[in-house]
Design a protein around this motif. Sequence first.
Motif, short mmCIF file in Angstrom:
data_model
loop_
_atom_site.label_atom_id
_atom_site.label_comp_id
_atom_site.label_asym_id
_atom_site.label_seq_id
_atom_site.Cartn_x
_atom_site.Cartn_y
_atom_site.Cartn_z
N ASP A 123 0.83 -1.21 0.00
CA ASP A 123 0.00 0.00 0.00
C ASP A 123 0.86 1.25 0.00
O ASP A 123 0.56 2.23 -0.69
CB ASP A 123 -0.92 0.01 1.23
CG ASP A 123 -2.09 -0.95 1.09
OD1 ASP A 123 -2.36 -1.39 -0.04
OD2 ASP A 123 -2.73 -1.26 2.11
N GLU A 126 2.38 1.84 -3.42
CA GLU A 126 1.42 2.26 -4.44
C GLU A 126 0.89 3.68 -4.21
O GLU A 126 -0.02 4.12 -4.92
CB GLU A 126 0.24 1.29 -4.46
CG GLU A 126 0.62 -0.09 -5.01
CD GLU A 126 -0.54 -1.06 -4.98
OE1 GLU A 126 -1.50 -0.82 -4.20
OE2 GLU A 126 -0.50 -2.06 -5.72
N THR A 127 1.46 4.39 -3.25
CA THR A 127 1.04 5.77 -2.99
C THR A 127 1.16 6.61 -4.27
O THR A 127 2.17 6.53 -4.98
CB THR A 127 1.93 6.39 -1.89
OG1 THR A 127 1.83 5.60 -0.71
CG2 THR A 127 1.48 7.82 -1.57
N HIS A 128 0.14 7.39 -4.55
CA HIS A 128 0.06 8.31 -5.70
C HIS A 128 -0.21 7.62 -7.03
O HIS A 128 -0.51 8.31 -8.02
CB HIS A 128 1.34 9.15 -5.85
CG HIS A 128 1.67 9.99 -4.65
ND1 HIS A 128 0.69 10.63 -3.92
CD2 HIS A 128 2.86 10.31 -4.07
CE1 HIS A 128 1.28 11.30 -2.93
NE2 HIS A 128 2.57 11.12 -3.00
N PRO A 130 -2.81 5.74 -7.98
CA PRO A 130 -4.18 5.99 -8.45
C PRO A 130 -4.37 7.39 -9.04
O PRO A 130 -5.10 7.55 -10.01
CB PRO A 130 -5.04 5.80 -7.18
CG PRO A 130 -4.24 4.88 -6.33
CD PRO A 130 -2.81 5.27 -6.58
N ALA A 133 -3.01 7.37 -12.54
CA ALA A 133 -3.95 6.68 -13.44
C ALA A 133 -5.13 7.57 -13.77
O ALA A 133 -5.60 7.60 -14.92
CB ALA A 133 -4.43 5.39 -12.79
N THR A 134 -5.60 8.32 -12.79
CA THR A 134 -6.73 9.24 -13.02
C THR A 134 -6.34 10.35 -13.99
O THR A 134 -7.09 10.66 -14.92
CB THR A 134 -7.20 9.85 -11.68
OG1 THR A 134 -7.60 8.79 -10.80
CG2 THR A 134 -8.36 10.80 -11.90
N SER A 137 -6.09 9.05 -17.52
CA SER A 137 -7.34 8.64 -18.17
C SER A 137 -8.28 9.80 -18.46
O SER A 137 -9.01 9.78 -19.47
CB SER A 137 -8.06 7.60 -17.30
OG SER A 137 -8.40 8.15 -16.04
N TYR A 196 2.79 5.66 -14.62
CA TYR A 196 1.95 4.67 -13.94
C TYR A 196 2.32 3.24 -14.35
O TYR A 196 2.44 2.35 -13.50
CB TYR A 196 0.47 4.94 -14.26
CG TYR A 196 -0.46 3.89 -13.71
CD1 TYR A 196 -0.84 3.90 -12.38
CD2 TYR A 196 -0.93 2.86 -14.54
CE1 TYR A 196 -1.68 2.92 -11.88
CE2 TYR A 196 -1.77 1.88 -14.04
CZ TYR A 196 -2.14 1.92 -12.70
OH TYR A 196 -2.97 0.94 -12.21
N SER A 200 3.96 0.71 -11.72
CA SER A 200 3.18 -0.48 -11.41
C SER A 200 4.03 -1.74 -11.59
O SER A 200 3.95 -2.68 -10.78
CB SER A 200 1.94 -0.56 -12.31
OG SER A 200 1.05 0.49 -12.03
#
Length: 231
Positions: A123, A126-128, A130, A133-134, A137, A196, A200
């Motif tokens: 967790d 994986e900070t930042h 999302p 990805a936003t 997109s 990203y 990932s």
Amino acid sequence: MSNDISFLKLIFDASLLVQLVMLILLAMSVASWAMIIQRAKALKAAQDHADKFEDRFWSGVDLNKLYQEVNARSADAKGMEQIFKSGFKEFARLHRSTGNQSGVNAVEGTARAMRVALSREVDELETHLPFMATVGSISPYIGLFGTVWGIMNAFVALGSMNQAQLTLSLVAPAIAEALIATAMGLFAAIPAVIAYNKFSHQVERLENSYGNFMEEFSSILHRQSVAADQE
């Protein structure tokens, strides 16, 4: 309208809504780049830290001594080091308990503690992501909205002119103003998508590395527990 079209002039001459779209995209791009730089440093540090700790773990050092070293800098423990600390601490606690804990049960409890630690570490890695990805997109669509709005306003304005006044020099600036929003949307989205995907993959590799370490550490503890039970 002047034939001399500059990039800044197009931005300042755009409608208020298109300028707002550009401002939003600029803010998203700046925030995205700040997070990209921060994540790149954090993931590199996590990989270096994992490699260093794994070398120390397999160097033949006594596990009790290694735990004392890690526990002494508890505030700085992270990644593989934190997983080892959580597992060894739980293993020692179960062995000290006065219940009917067998060696196998102690190893199972240790594995559960390490899985919880692994989840927390992933967790953190994986900070930042999302947010990137936003940005990747939705930025093109935000830019496209600004473009459609700008072109619509341009045609509405052109519709009020008579045919004799309609020339390319009048149409081009209005269309260019609108297209800048799309360009800015792509400028914000492309780096975010690339970062990203790259991050990932790095997180996945680190998670696999942590998982492999957990399995190997559990095997070591299992062998020690079996040997202790036989004695």
